[in-house]
Write a protein that holds these residues in place. Structure first.
Motif, mmCIF file in Angstrom:
data_model
loop_
_atom_site.group_PDB
_atom_site.id
_atom_site.type_symbol
_atom_site.label_atom_id
_atom_site.label_comp_id
_atom_site.label_asym_id
_atom_site.label_seq_id
_atom_site.Cartn_x
_atom_site.Cartn_y
_atom_site.Cartn_z
ATOM 1 N N GLY A 1 -16.391 -73.190 43.958
ATOM 2 C CA GLY A 1 -16.048 -74.387 43.451
ATOM 3 C C GLY A 1 -16.372 -74.814 41.460
ATOM 4 O O GLY A 1 -16.327 -76.180 41.415
ATOM 5 N N ARG A 2 -16.760 -73.607 41.776
ATOM 6 C CA ARG A 2 -16.588 -73.550 39.324
ATOM 7 C C ARG A 2 -15.087 -74.218 38.858
ATOM 8 O O ARG A 2 -15.205 -73.983 38.120
ATOM 9 N N LEU A 3 -13.846 -73.896 39.774
ATOM 10 C CA LEU A 3 -12.355 -73.346 39.551
ATOM 11 C C LEU A 3 -12.747 -75.026 39.658
ATOM 12 O O LEU A 3 -11.538 -75.813 40.181
ATOM 13 N N THR A 4 -13.078 -76.363 38.884
ATOM 14 C CA THR A 4 -12.470 -77.131 39.180
ATOM 15 C C THR A 4 -11.040 -78.211 38.581
ATOM 16 O O THR A 4 -11.298 -79.222 38.709
ATOM 17 N N CYS A 5 -10.489 -76.914 37.524
ATOM 18 C CA CYS A 5 -9.119 -77.502 37.855
ATOM 19 C C CYS A 5 -8.150 -77.176 38.281
ATOM 20 O O CYS A 5 -6.928 -77.601 38.073
ATOM 21 N N LEU A 6 -9.139 -76.447 39.376
ATOM 22 C CA LEU A 6 -7.489 -76.258 40.479
ATOM 23 C C LEU A 6 -6.813 -77.398 41.484
ATOM 24 O O LEU A 6 -7.608 -78.469 41.609
ATOM 25 N N GLN A 7 -5.716 -77.417 41.147
ATOM 26 C CA GLN A 7 -4.946 -78.387 42.667
ATOM 27 C C GLN A 7 -4.252 -77.649 44.040
ATOM 28 O O GLN A 7 -3.954 -78.243 44.218
ATOM 29 N N THR A 8 -4.164 -76.173 43.560
ATOM 30 C CA THR A 8 -3.487 -75.146 44.475
ATOM 31 C C THR A 8 -4.162 -74.370 44.886
ATOM 32 O O THR A 8 -4.665 -73.577 43.874
ATOM 33 N N LYS B 1 -1.183 -82.485 53.411
ATOM 34 C CA LYS B 1 -0.977 -82.002 54.854
ATOM 35 C C LYS B 1 -2.495 -81.205 54.976
ATOM 36 O O LYS B 1 -3.007 -79.671 53.768
ATOM 37 N N LEU B 2 -2.946 -80.956 55.986
ATOM 38 C CA LEU B 2 -4.886 -80.755 56.560
ATOM 39 C C LEU B 2 -5.009 -79.511 57.102
ATOM 40 O O LEU B 2 -5.064 -80.747 58.663
ATOM 41 N N GLY B 3 -5.270 -78.868 57.232
ATOM 42 C CA GLY B 3 -5.575 -77.907 58.741
ATOM 43 C C GLY B 3 -6.937 -77.845 59.106
ATOM 44 O O GLY B 3 -7.841 -77.584 58.046
ATOM 45 N N PHE B 4 -7.539 -78.010 60.154
ATOM 46 C CA PHE B 4 -8.455 -77.852 60.436
ATOM 47 C C PHE B 4 -8.800 -76.481 61.574
ATOM 48 O O PHE B 4 -8.167 -76.634 63.034
ATOM 49 N N LEU C 1 -3.973 -78.023 52.375
ATOM 50 C CA LEU C 1 -5.275 -76.861 52.066
ATOM 51 C C LEU C 1 -5.736 -76.786 53.994
ATOM 52 O O LEU C 1 -5.037 -77.934 54.594
ATOM 53 N N SER C 2 -5.846 -75.595 54.188
ATOM 54 C CA SER C 2 -6.520 -75.518 55.486
ATOM 55 C C SER C 2 -7.321 -75.044 55.519
ATOM 56 O O SER C 2 -8.128 -73.969 54.626
ATOM 57 N N ILE C 3 -9.074 -75.557 56.706
ATOM 58 C CA ILE C 3 -10.080 -75.285 55.721
ATOM 59 C C ILE C 3 -10.686 -74.283 57.800
ATOM 60 O O ILE C 3 -10.308 -74.446 58.365
#
Length: 542
Positions: free
Chosen positions: A465-472, A526-529, A499-501
Protein backbone atom coordinates in the motif's frame (compact mmCIF):
# COMPACT_ATOMS: atom_id res chain seq x y z
CA UNK A 1 4.48 -6.15 -54.38
CA UNK A 2 4.63 -5.21 -50.72
CA UNK A 3 1.41 -4.07 -49.06
CA UNK A 4 -1.03 -5.95 -51.33
CA UNK A 5 -2.61 -7.77 -48.37
CA UNK A 6 -1.11 -11.27 -48.43
CA UNK A 7 -0.93 -11.50 -44.63
CA UNK A 8 -4.35 -9.89 -44.30
CA UNK A 9 -5.97 -12.55 -46.48
CA UNK A 10 -4.12 -15.31 -44.63
CA UNK A 11 -5.55 -13.87 -41.39
CA UNK A 12 -9.07 -13.99 -42.85
CA UNK A 13 -8.57 -17.68 -43.68
CA UNK A 14 -7.02 -18.38 -40.26
CA UNK A 15 -9.94 -16.79 -38.38
CA UNK A 16 -12.75 -18.12 -40.59
CA UNK A 17 -15.47 -20.01 -38.69
CA UNK A 18 -15.51 -22.96 -41.11
CA UNK A 19 -11.72 -23.24 -40.89
CA UNK A 20 -11.93 -23.27 -37.09
CA UNK A 21 -14.45 -26.15 -37.23
CA UNK A 22 -12.43 -28.13 -39.78
CA UNK A 23 -9.06 -28.19 -37.95
CA UNK A 24 -8.25 -29.38 -34.44
CA UNK A 25 -5.29 -26.98 -34.16
CA UNK A 26 -4.32 -23.77 -35.94
CA UNK A 27 -0.76 -22.44 -35.79
CA UNK A 28 0.70 -19.17 -37.10
CA UNK A 29 4.45 -18.70 -37.53
CA UNK A 30 5.99 -15.56 -39.00
CA UNK A 31 9.08 -16.84 -40.83
CA UNK A 32 10.46 -13.66 -42.43
CA UNK A 33 14.03 -13.78 -43.77
CA UNK A 34 15.38 -16.25 -41.16
CA UNK A 35 14.17 -19.70 -42.25
CA UNK A 36 15.65 -21.58 -39.29
CA UNK A 37 14.00 -25.00 -39.03
CA UNK A 38 14.54 -25.43 -35.28
CA UNK A 39 13.20 -21.94 -34.57
CA UNK A 40 10.08 -22.60 -36.67
CA UNK A 41 9.46 -25.94 -34.93
CA UNK A 42 9.95 -24.30 -31.53
CA UNK A 43 7.46 -21.53 -32.39
CA UNK A 44 4.94 -24.14 -33.55
CA UNK A 45 5.31 -25.86 -30.18
CA UNK A 46 5.06 -22.61 -28.23
CA UNK A 47 1.85 -21.75 -30.12
CA UNK A 48 0.39 -25.06 -28.90
CA UNK A 49 1.79 -24.96 -25.36
CA UNK A 50 3.18 -21.81 -23.70
CA UNK A 51 4.74 -23.94 -20.97
CA UNK A 52 7.16 -25.44 -23.51
CA UNK A 53 8.92 -22.16 -24.29
CA UNK A 54 12.69 -22.23 -23.99
CA UNK A 55 13.26 -25.77 -25.29
CA UNK A 56 16.48 -25.81 -27.34
CA UNK A 57 17.02 -29.47 -28.22
CA UNK A 58 15.44 -30.28 -31.60
CA UNK A 59 14.61 -33.89 -30.67
CA UNK A 60 12.88 -32.73 -27.48
CA UNK A 61 10.87 -30.20 -29.51
CA UNK A 62 9.82 -32.90 -31.98
CA UNK A 63 8.80 -35.27 -29.18
CA UNK A 64 6.61 -32.61 -27.55
CA UNK A 65 5.09 -31.72 -30.93
CA UNK A 66 4.27 -35.38 -31.57
CA UNK A 67 2.41 -35.56 -28.25
CA UNK A 68 0.52 -32.34 -28.95
CA UNK A 69 -0.49 -33.16 -32.54
CA UNK A 70 -0.95 -36.93 -32.39
CA UNK A 71 -4.21 -37.87 -34.11
CA UNK A 72 -5.07 -34.22 -34.77
CA UNK A 73 -5.66 -32.32 -38.02
CA UNK A 74 -3.85 -28.99 -38.13
CA UNK A 75 -3.52 -25.85 -40.24
CA UNK A 76 -0.08 -24.21 -40.27
CA UNK A 77 0.42 -20.68 -41.61
CA UNK A 78 3.98 -19.84 -42.65
CA UNK A 79 3.84 -16.09 -43.15
CA UNK A 80 6.31 -13.98 -45.14
CA UNK A 81 8.71 -16.65 -46.41
CA UNK A 82 11.80 -15.40 -48.29
CA UNK A 83 14.43 -18.16 -48.19
CA UNK A 84 14.93 -20.07 -51.47
CA UNK A 85 17.04 -22.87 -49.95
CA UNK A 86 15.12 -26.04 -50.86
CA UNK A 87 17.12 -28.13 -48.35
CA UNK A 88 15.74 -26.09 -45.44
CA UNK A 89 12.18 -26.59 -46.67
CA UNK A 90 12.77 -30.33 -47.16
CA UNK A 91 14.11 -30.55 -43.60
CA UNK A 92 11.04 -28.80 -42.16
CA UNK A 93 8.68 -30.87 -44.32
CA UNK A 94 10.24 -34.19 -43.23
CA UNK A 95 10.10 -33.08 -39.57
CA UNK A 96 6.40 -32.25 -39.89
CA UNK A 97 5.67 -35.57 -41.60
CA UNK A 98 7.53 -37.36 -38.80
CA UNK A 99 5.33 -35.66 -36.22
CA UNK A 100 1.97 -36.32 -37.83
CA UNK A 101 1.08 -38.00 -41.16
CA UNK A 102 -2.67 -37.53 -40.92
CA UNK A 103 -4.50 -36.75 -44.13
CA UNK A 104 -6.03 -33.30 -44.11
CA UNK A 105 -3.20 -31.28 -42.56
CA UNK A 106 -2.67 -28.06 -44.51
CA UNK A 107 0.09 -25.48 -44.81
CA UNK A 108 -0.63 -21.99 -46.12
CA UNK A 109 2.36 -19.90 -47.19
CA UNK A 110 2.58 -16.18 -47.92
CA UNK A 111 5.54 -14.90 -49.90
CA UNK A 112 6.54 -12.13 -52.28
CA UNK A 113 8.71 -14.50 -54.36
CA UNK A 114 7.47 -16.85 -57.08
CA UNK A 115 10.54 -19.04 -56.62
CA UNK A 116 9.63 -19.74 -52.97
CA UNK A 117 6.22 -20.99 -54.04
CA UNK A 118 7.84 -23.33 -56.60
CA UNK A 119 10.44 -24.68 -54.13
CA UNK A 120 7.77 -25.40 -51.50
CA UNK A 121 5.73 -27.37 -54.09
CA UNK A 122 2.71 -25.16 -53.53
CA UNK A 123 -0.33 -26.93 -54.98
CA UNK A 124 -2.41 -23.78 -55.50
CA UNK A 125 -0.84 -20.37 -56.07
CA UNK A 126 -2.99 -17.27 -55.65
CA UNK A 127 -1.39 -14.08 -56.96
CA UNK A 128 -2.98 -10.92 -55.60
CA UNK A 129 -3.78 -8.23 -58.12
CA UNK A 130 -3.72 -4.49 -57.61
CA UNK A 131 -6.97 -2.81 -56.62
CA UNK A 132 -9.07 -0.91 -59.10
CA UNK A 133 -9.25 2.89 -58.95
CA UNK A 134 -12.78 2.70 -57.51
CA UNK A 135 -11.67 0.23 -54.82
CA UNK A 136 -8.78 2.52 -53.86
CA UNK A 137 -11.16 5.43 -53.59
CA UNK A 138 -13.50 3.46 -51.29
CA UNK A 139 -10.60 2.63 -48.93
CA UNK A 140 -9.30 6.20 -49.06
CA UNK A 141 -12.79 7.58 -48.42
CA UNK A 142 -13.42 5.23 -45.47
CA UNK A 143 -10.16 6.28 -43.77
CA UNK A 144 -10.31 9.97 -44.66
CA UNK A 145 -13.93 10.72 -43.88
CA UNK A 146 -13.85 8.93 -40.53
CA UNK A 147 -13.24 12.51 -39.38
CA UNK A 148 -16.82 13.76 -39.00
CA UNK A 149 -15.70 17.39 -39.37
CA UNK A 150 -14.89 16.78 -43.04
CA UNK A 151 -17.80 16.44 -45.46
CA UNK A 152 -17.46 14.89 -48.93
CA UNK A 153 -17.85 17.94 -51.16
CA UNK A 154 -17.58 17.48 -54.96
CA UNK A 155 -14.26 19.39 -54.94
CA UNK A 156 -12.72 17.21 -52.23
CA UNK A 157 -14.01 14.01 -53.86
CA UNK A 158 -12.42 15.00 -57.16
CA UNK A 159 -9.07 15.70 -55.49
CA UNK A 160 -9.39 12.58 -53.29
CA UNK A 161 -10.01 10.33 -56.29
CA UNK A 162 -6.90 11.70 -58.02
CA UNK A 163 -4.81 11.11 -54.89
CA UNK A 164 -6.20 7.58 -54.45
CA UNK A 165 -5.47 6.82 -58.12
CA UNK A 166 -1.84 7.74 -57.58
CA UNK A 167 -1.55 5.00 -54.93
CA UNK A 168 -1.19 2.60 -57.84
CA UNK A 169 -3.75 0.04 -56.64
CA UNK A 170 -1.83 -0.71 -53.43
CA UNK A 171 -4.15 -1.06 -50.39
CA UNK A 172 -1.42 -0.33 -47.81
CA UNK A 173 -0.45 2.91 -49.55
CA UNK A 174 -4.12 3.88 -49.90
CA UNK A 175 -4.90 3.23 -46.22
CA UNK A 176 -1.83 5.12 -45.01
CA UNK A 177 -2.58 8.10 -47.22
CA UNK A 178 -6.27 8.12 -46.26
CA UNK A 179 -5.32 8.05 -42.57
CA UNK A 180 -2.91 10.94 -43.06
CA UNK A 181 -5.57 13.07 -44.78
CA UNK A 182 -7.99 12.77 -41.84
CA UNK A 183 -6.48 15.86 -40.21
CA UNK A 184 -6.53 17.99 -43.34
CA UNK A 185 -9.81 19.89 -43.52
CA UNK A 186 -8.87 22.62 -45.98
CA UNK A 187 -8.97 22.20 -49.76
CA UNK A 188 -5.56 23.88 -50.10
CA UNK A 189 -4.01 21.14 -47.93
CA UNK A 190 -5.52 18.48 -50.20
CA UNK A 191 -4.13 20.22 -53.28
CA UNK A 192 -0.71 20.38 -51.61
CA UNK A 193 -0.71 16.58 -51.28
CA UNK A 194 -2.04 16.09 -54.80
CA UNK A 195 0.78 18.22 -56.24
CA UNK A 196 3.51 16.83 -53.94
CA UNK A 197 6.86 15.94 -55.51
CA UNK A 198 6.55 12.59 -53.71
CA UNK A 199 4.68 11.22 -56.72
CA UNK A 200 7.81 11.70 -58.85
CA UNK A 201 9.53 8.86 -56.96
CA UNK A 202 6.63 6.41 -57.19
CA UNK A 203 8.56 3.91 -59.32
CA UNK A 204 10.83 2.99 -56.39
CA UNK A 205 9.51 0.32 -53.99
CA UNK A 206 6.43 -0.07 -56.19
CA UNK A 207 5.38 3.39 -55.09
CA UNK A 208 4.65 2.43 -51.47
CA UNK A 209 7.71 3.68 -49.59
CA UNK A 210 7.49 7.36 -50.71
CA UNK A 211 3.88 7.42 -49.51
CA UNK A 212 4.88 6.01 -46.13
CA UNK A 213 7.58 8.67 -45.84
CA UNK A 214 5.02 11.35 -46.76
CA UNK A 215 2.72 10.08 -43.98
CA UNK A 216 5.57 10.24 -41.47
CA UNK A 217 6.53 13.77 -42.55
CA UNK A 218 2.95 14.90 -41.92
CA UNK A 219 2.69 13.56 -38.36
CA UNK A 220 1.61 16.66 -36.42
CA UNK A 221 4.24 16.70 -33.62
CA UNK A 222 7.90 15.84 -33.16
CA UNK A 223 6.93 13.70 -30.15
CA UNK A 224 4.76 11.49 -32.37
CA UNK A 225 7.63 11.13 -34.82
CA UNK A 226 9.97 10.12 -31.99
CA UNK A 227 7.44 7.58 -30.72
CA UNK A 228 7.14 6.03 -34.17
CA UNK A 229 10.90 5.90 -34.76
CA UNK A 230 11.38 4.25 -31.35
CA UNK A 231 9.42 1.18 -32.54
CA UNK A 232 12.47 0.12 -34.53
CA UNK A 233 13.77 -1.43 -31.28
CA UNK A 234 11.36 -4.33 -31.95
CA UNK A 235 12.54 -6.85 -34.58
CA UNK A 236 10.54 -7.24 -37.79
CA UNK A 237 7.27 -9.15 -37.37
CA UNK A 238 7.36 -8.78 -33.57
CA UNK A 239 4.13 -8.62 -31.61
CA UNK A 240 4.27 -5.23 -29.89
CA UNK A 241 2.29 -4.96 -26.65
CA UNK A 242 0.53 -1.61 -26.50
CA UNK A 243 0.88 -1.17 -22.73
CA UNK A 244 4.61 -1.93 -22.75
CA UNK A 245 5.24 0.34 -25.74
CA UNK A 246 3.54 3.29 -24.01
CA UNK A 247 5.65 2.65 -20.90
CA UNK A 248 8.82 2.61 -23.01
CA UNK A 249 7.86 5.91 -24.64
CA UNK A 250 7.31 7.33 -21.18
CA UNK A 251 10.81 6.39 -20.01
CA UNK A 252 12.32 8.20 -23.00
CA UNK A 253 10.47 11.41 -22.14
CA UNK A 254 8.45 11.44 -25.37
CA UNK A 255 5.11 11.96 -23.59
CA UNK A 256 5.03 15.52 -22.35
CA UNK A 257 2.11 17.13 -20.53
CA UNK A 258 1.49 20.82 -20.04
CA UNK A 259 1.32 22.17 -16.49
CA UNK A 260 -2.42 22.76 -16.88
CA UNK A 261 -3.12 19.28 -18.25
CA UNK A 262 -4.94 16.82 -16.02
CA UNK A 263 -4.03 13.87 -18.28
CA UNK A 264 -2.01 11.00 -16.88
CA UNK A 265 1.14 10.44 -18.96
CA UNK A 266 -0.05 6.93 -19.91
CA UNK A 267 -3.27 8.44 -21.32
CA UNK A 268 -1.22 10.68 -23.62
CA UNK A 269 0.74 7.62 -24.74
CA UNK A 270 -2.50 5.79 -25.49
CA UNK A 271 -3.64 8.71 -27.65
CA UNK A 272 -0.33 8.67 -29.54
CA UNK A 273 -0.69 4.94 -30.11
CA UNK A 274 -4.27 5.32 -31.37
CA UNK A 275 -3.13 8.10 -33.71
CA UNK A 276 -0.48 5.86 -35.28
CA UNK A 277 -3.11 3.13 -35.65
CA UNK A 278 -5.46 5.58 -37.37
CA UNK A 279 -2.62 6.43 -39.77
CA UNK A 280 -2.22 2.70 -40.56
CA UNK A 281 1.38 2.69 -39.33
CA UNK A 282 0.43 -0.21 -37.01
CA UNK A 283 -1.45 -3.30 -38.21
CA UNK A 284 -2.55 -6.82 -37.14
CA UNK A 285 -4.32 -5.39 -34.12
CA UNK A 286 -5.22 -7.88 -31.37
CA UNK A 287 -8.05 -6.74 -29.11
CA UNK A 288 -9.12 -7.77 -25.62
CA UNK A 289 -12.60 -8.81 -24.52
CA UNK A 290 -13.64 -5.15 -24.21
CA UNK A 291 -12.50 -4.14 -27.69
CA UNK A 292 -9.35 -2.34 -26.50
CA UNK A 293 -6.16 -2.87 -28.48
CA UNK A 294 -3.83 -5.29 -26.71
CA UNK A 295 -1.05 -5.58 -29.31
CA UNK A 296 -0.05 -4.78 -32.88
CA UNK A 297 2.64 -5.34 -35.51
CA UNK A 298 4.49 -3.15 -37.99
CA UNK A 299 4.33 -4.05 -41.67
CA UNK A 300 7.79 -4.76 -43.15
CA UNK A 301 7.87 -1.58 -45.22
CA UNK A 302 6.73 0.49 -42.23
CA UNK A 303 9.57 -1.09 -40.22
CA UNK A 304 11.95 -0.13 -43.05
CA UNK A 305 10.61 3.42 -42.84
CA UNK A 306 11.45 3.55 -39.12
CA UNK A 307 14.94 2.30 -40.00
CA UNK A 308 15.43 5.02 -42.63
CA UNK A 309 14.61 7.81 -40.18
CA UNK A 310 16.36 6.45 -37.07
CA UNK A 311 19.68 8.14 -37.98
CA UNK A 312 21.60 5.28 -36.43
CA UNK A 313 20.13 5.83 -32.96
CA UNK A 314 18.78 2.26 -32.90
CA UNK A 315 21.03 -0.75 -33.47
CA UNK A 316 19.31 -4.10 -33.95
CA UNK A 317 21.57 -7.14 -34.38
CA UNK A 318 20.44 -10.73 -34.82
CA UNK A 319 22.45 -13.88 -35.52
CA UNK A 320 26.14 -14.44 -34.89
CA UNK A 321 27.15 -11.84 -32.30
CA UNK A 322 30.80 -12.84 -32.02
CA UNK A 323 32.29 -9.70 -33.57
CA UNK A 324 33.07 -6.52 -31.67
CA UNK A 325 29.98 -4.28 -31.56
CA UNK A 326 30.43 -0.52 -31.79
CA UNK A 327 27.64 1.38 -30.05
CA UNK A 328 29.21 4.84 -30.09
CA UNK A 329 26.29 6.59 -31.85
CA UNK A 330 23.59 4.29 -30.49
CA UNK A 331 20.83 5.21 -28.02
CA UNK A 332 18.86 1.96 -28.29
CA UNK A 333 20.36 -1.51 -28.62
CA UNK A 334 18.70 -4.87 -29.38
CA UNK A 335 20.78 -8.07 -29.46
CA UNK A 336 19.35 -11.48 -30.35
CA UNK A 337 21.53 -14.59 -30.33
CA UNK A 338 21.04 -16.91 -33.31
CA UNK A 339 21.35 -20.25 -31.50
CA UNK A 340 19.60 -19.50 -28.18
CA UNK A 341 22.62 -20.29 -26.07
CA UNK A 342 24.45 -18.08 -23.61
CA UNK A 343 26.87 -15.65 -25.22
CA UNK A 344 29.39 -13.22 -23.81
CA UNK A 345 29.18 -10.33 -26.26
CA UNK A 346 32.25 -8.21 -27.09
CA UNK A 347 30.58 -4.84 -26.66
CA UNK A 348 32.84 -1.81 -27.09
CA UNK A 349 32.91 0.51 -24.06
CA UNK A 350 32.79 3.64 -26.21
CA UNK A 351 29.19 4.77 -26.20
CA UNK A 352 27.80 2.24 -23.70
CA UNK A 353 27.25 5.09 -21.27
CA UNK A 354 24.91 6.77 -23.80
CA UNK A 355 22.53 3.83 -24.19
CA UNK A 356 18.97 4.46 -23.01
CA UNK A 357 17.26 1.20 -24.06
CA UNK A 358 18.79 -2.30 -24.07
CA UNK A 359 16.98 -5.46 -25.27
CA UNK A 360 18.90 -8.72 -24.73
CA UNK A 361 17.52 -12.00 -26.07
CA UNK A 362 19.58 -15.05 -25.02
CA UNK A 363 22.58 -12.82 -24.49
CA UNK A 364 24.87 -12.65 -21.48
CA UNK A 365 26.72 -9.37 -20.91
CA UNK A 366 28.42 -10.45 -17.70
CA UNK A 367 29.62 -7.44 -15.69
CA UNK A 368 29.11 -4.98 -18.57
CA UNK A 369 25.92 -3.67 -16.99
CA UNK A 370 28.26 -1.49 -14.94
CA UNK A 371 28.92 0.50 -18.12
CA UNK A 372 25.24 1.24 -18.78
CA UNK A 373 25.28 4.43 -16.74
CA UNK A 374 22.27 6.07 -18.44
CA UNK A 375 20.14 3.06 -19.36
CA UNK A 376 16.43 3.61 -18.67
CA UNK A 377 14.85 0.47 -20.12
CA UNK A 378 16.31 -3.02 -19.75
CA UNK A 379 14.70 -6.15 -21.20
CA UNK A 380 16.12 -9.60 -20.50
CA UNK A 381 14.70 -12.56 -22.42
CA UNK A 382 15.67 -16.22 -22.64
CA UNK A 383 16.17 -19.43 -20.70
CA UNK A 384 19.94 -18.83 -20.51
CA UNK A 385 19.20 -16.17 -17.85
CA UNK A 386 19.08 -18.00 -14.53
CA UNK A 387 19.75 -15.07 -12.19
CA UNK A 388 19.90 -11.30 -12.38
CA UNK A 389 23.45 -9.86 -12.41
CA UNK A 390 24.19 -7.87 -9.26
CA UNK A 391 25.52 -5.03 -11.41
CA UNK A 392 21.91 -4.20 -12.37
CA UNK A 393 21.62 -2.63 -8.92
CA UNK A 394 23.93 0.16 -10.15
CA UNK A 395 21.56 1.31 -12.90
CA UNK A 396 20.21 4.28 -10.95
CA UNK A 397 18.38 5.77 -13.97
CA UNK A 398 16.53 2.52 -14.76
CA UNK A 399 12.79 3.03 -15.19
CA UNK A 400 11.69 -0.26 -16.80
CA UNK A 401 12.89 -3.76 -15.95
CA UNK A 402 11.32 -6.29 -18.30
CA UNK A 403 12.02 -9.99 -17.66
CA UNK A 404 10.53 -12.69 -19.90
CA UNK A 405 10.97 -16.45 -20.57
CA UNK A 406 13.85 -16.72 -18.08
CA UNK A 407 14.75 -19.43 -15.55
CA UNK A 408 15.31 -17.07 -12.62
CA UNK A 409 13.94 -18.29 -9.26
CA UNK A 410 13.74 -14.97 -7.40
CA UNK A 411 14.10 -11.22 -7.92
CA UNK A 412 17.06 -10.16 -5.72
CA UNK A 413 16.54 -7.48 -3.09
CA UNK A 414 19.17 -5.22 -4.71
CA UNK A 415 16.50 -4.34 -7.28
CA UNK A 416 14.75 -2.31 -4.55
CA UNK A 417 17.49 0.35 -4.58
CA UNK A 418 16.53 1.28 -8.16
CA UNK A 419 14.49 4.21 -6.87
CA UNK A 420 13.67 5.56 -10.37
CA UNK A 421 12.00 2.28 -11.39
CA UNK A 422 8.49 2.86 -12.73
CA UNK A 423 7.66 -0.48 -14.38
CA UNK A 424 8.42 -4.07 -13.39
CA UNK A 425 7.26 -6.63 -15.97
CA UNK A 426 7.70 -10.37 -15.36
CA UNK A 427 6.26 -12.75 -17.96
CA UNK A 428 6.48 -16.53 -18.34
CA UNK A 429 9.23 -17.04 -15.75
CA UNK A 430 7.87 -20.37 -14.58
CA UNK A 431 10.51 -21.02 -11.91
CA UNK A 432 10.08 -17.66 -10.16
CA UNK A 433 8.87 -18.03 -6.57
CA UNK A 434 9.86 -14.84 -4.79
CA UNK A 435 9.68 -11.05 -5.23
CA UNK A 436 12.07 -8.78 -3.28
CA UNK A 437 10.94 -8.32 0.34
CA UNK A 438 11.66 -4.55 0.27
CA UNK A 439 9.55 -3.86 -2.84
CA UNK A 440 7.77 -1.14 -0.82
CA UNK A 441 10.90 1.04 -1.19
CA UNK A 442 10.23 1.57 -4.92
CA UNK A 443 7.85 4.44 -4.31
CA UNK A 444 7.91 5.54 -7.99
CA UNK A 445 6.57 2.20 -9.24
CA UNK A 446 3.55 2.72 -11.51
CA UNK A 447 3.21 -0.78 -12.98
CA UNK A 448 3.76 -4.25 -11.50
CA UNK A 449 2.81 -6.50 -14.41
CA UNK A 450 3.14 -10.17 -13.47
CA UNK A 451 1.20 -13.01 -15.09
CA UNK A 452 -1.10 -15.11 -12.93
CA UNK A 453 0.83 -18.32 -13.55
CA UNK A 454 3.63 -16.84 -11.47
CA UNK A 455 1.33 -15.49 -8.77
CA UNK A 456 -0.02 -18.89 -7.73
CA UNK A 457 3.45 -19.78 -6.43
CA UNK A 458 4.15 -16.72 -4.29
CA UNK A 459 2.81 -13.85 -2.18
CA UNK A 460 3.18 -10.13 -2.61
CA UNK A 461 5.70 -8.54 -0.22
CA UNK A 462 4.48 -6.51 2.77
CA UNK A 463 3.34 -2.87 2.73
CA UNK A 464 2.35 -2.85 -0.94
CA UNK A 465 0.00 0.00 0.00
CA UNK A 466 3.00 2.35 0.25
CA UNK A 467 3.34 2.25 -3.55
CA UNK A 468 0.72 4.96 -4.01
CA UNK A 469 1.64 5.62 -7.68
CA UNK A 470 0.67 2.08 -8.72
CA UNK A 471 -1.63 1.87 -11.74
CA UNK A 472 -1.08 -1.80 -12.62
CA UNK A 473 -1.38 -4.50 -9.94
CA UNK A 474 -2.99 -7.60 -11.48
CA UNK A 475 -3.48 -9.41 -8.16
CA UNK A 476 -3.62 -8.82 -4.41
CA UNK A 477 -3.56 -11.56 -1.78
CA UNK A 478 -5.26 -10.77 1.54
CA UNK A 479 -3.07 -11.78 4.49
CA UNK A 480 -4.40 -13.74 7.43
CA UNK A 481 -2.42 -11.74 9.98
CA UNK A 482 -1.22 -8.13 10.02
CA UNK A 483 0.63 -8.61 6.71
CA UNK A 484 -1.29 -7.79 3.54
CA UNK A 485 -4.52 -6.54 5.06
CA UNK A 486 -7.28 -5.51 2.66
CA UNK A 487 -6.89 -1.87 3.78
CA UNK A 488 -3.62 -1.66 1.84
CA UNK A 489 -5.70 -1.56 -1.35
CA UNK A 490 -7.37 1.59 -0.05
CA UNK A 491 -4.12 3.53 -0.50
CA UNK A 492 -3.83 2.53 -4.19
CA UNK A 493 -6.23 5.08 -5.66
CA UNK A 494 -4.62 5.10 -9.15
CA UNK A 495 -5.25 1.43 -10.00
CA UNK A 496 -6.60 0.72 -13.47
CA UNK A 497 -7.17 -2.23 -15.77
CA UNK A 498 -7.61 -5.64 -14.17
CA UNK A 499 -7.45 -6.55 -10.49
CA UNK A 500 -7.99 -9.97 -8.86
CA UNK A 501 -8.26 -10.18 -5.06
CA UNK A 502 -7.48 -13.56 -3.49
CA UNK A 503 -8.02 -15.12 -0.04
CA UNK A 504 -11.08 -12.97 0.67
CA UNK A 505 -12.05 -15.36 3.49
CA UNK A 506 -9.54 -13.41 5.60
CA UNK A 507 -11.66 -10.24 5.44
CA UNK A 508 -13.52 -10.39 8.73
CA UNK A 509 -16.17 -7.67 8.64
CA UNK A 510 -18.05 -5.20 6.48
CA UNK A 511 -16.16 -2.18 7.83
CA UNK A 512 -12.85 -3.90 7.10
CA UNK A 513 -13.96 -4.59 3.51
CA UNK A 514 -14.81 -0.92 3.02
CA UNK A 515 -11.20 0.08 3.72
CA UNK A 516 -10.26 -1.30 0.25
CA UNK A 517 -12.18 1.68 -1.27
CA UNK A 518 -12.95 -0.30 -4.43
CA UNK A 519 -15.82 2.03 -5.38
CA UNK A 520 -13.31 4.87 -5.81
CA UNK A 521 -11.15 2.96 -8.32
CA UNK A 522 -13.05 4.14 -11.38
CA UNK A 523 -10.52 2.91 -13.97
CA UNK A 524 -10.53 -0.72 -12.87
CA UNK A 525 -12.58 -2.40 -15.61
CA UNK A 526 -12.28 -6.03 -14.53
CA UNK A 527 -12.49 -7.14 -10.91
CA UNK A 528 -12.09 -10.70 -9.65
CA UNK A 529 -13.10 -11.93 -6.17
CA UNK A 530 -11.51 -15.21 -5.05
CA UNK A 531 -12.01 -17.26 -1.89
CA UNK A 532 -10.02 -20.26 -0.73
CA UNK A 533 -12.42 -22.89 0.56
CA UNK A 534 -9.89 -24.96 2.49
CA UNK A 535 -9.42 -24.19 6.17
CA UNK A 536 -12.59 -22.10 6.52
CA UNK A 537 -14.13 -22.23 10.00
CA UNK A 538 -17.45 -21.13 11.44
CA UNK A 539 -19.87 -18.71 9.78
CA UNK A 540 -18.00 -16.64 7.23
CA UNK A 541 -19.18 -13.08 6.80
CA UNK A 542 -18.67 -13.03 3.02
Amino acid sequence: MAGLGKTTIAKLVYNDKLVKKHFDEKIWVCVSENFDVKRILREILEALDHNCSGLENKNAILQHLQMKLQGKRYLLILDDVWDEDCEKWDSLRSSLLGINQNNGNDILVTTRKDNVAQIMNTSLIHKLEKLSEDECWLIFKEKEFANERISVTPDLEDIGRKIAKRCGGNPLATRVLGGMMRLKEDKSEWLLIQNSKTWDSMEDNNGVFPILKLSFDHLPTSSLKQCFAYCLIFPKDSIIEKKLLVQLWMTEGFLQTSERSFSVIEDIGNKYFDFLVANSLFQDLERDFYGGIRSCKMQDLVHNLALSISKGETLHLEGNLGDDIDVFHTRRLSLISDDHTTHAIPLSKDGMGRLHTVFLNHVDLGDKFLEFKCVRSLSLFGSCIKELPKSIGNLRHLRILHIKDTYIRFIPNFVTILYSLQTLVIKNCRLLKELPKDLRNLINLRHIDIDNRIFVRMKLPTDIGRLTCLQTLPFFDVGQDIVGQIEELGCLSQLRGELSIYSLEHVRAKEEAKTAKLAEKLKVHKLGFHWCWSGREGNNND
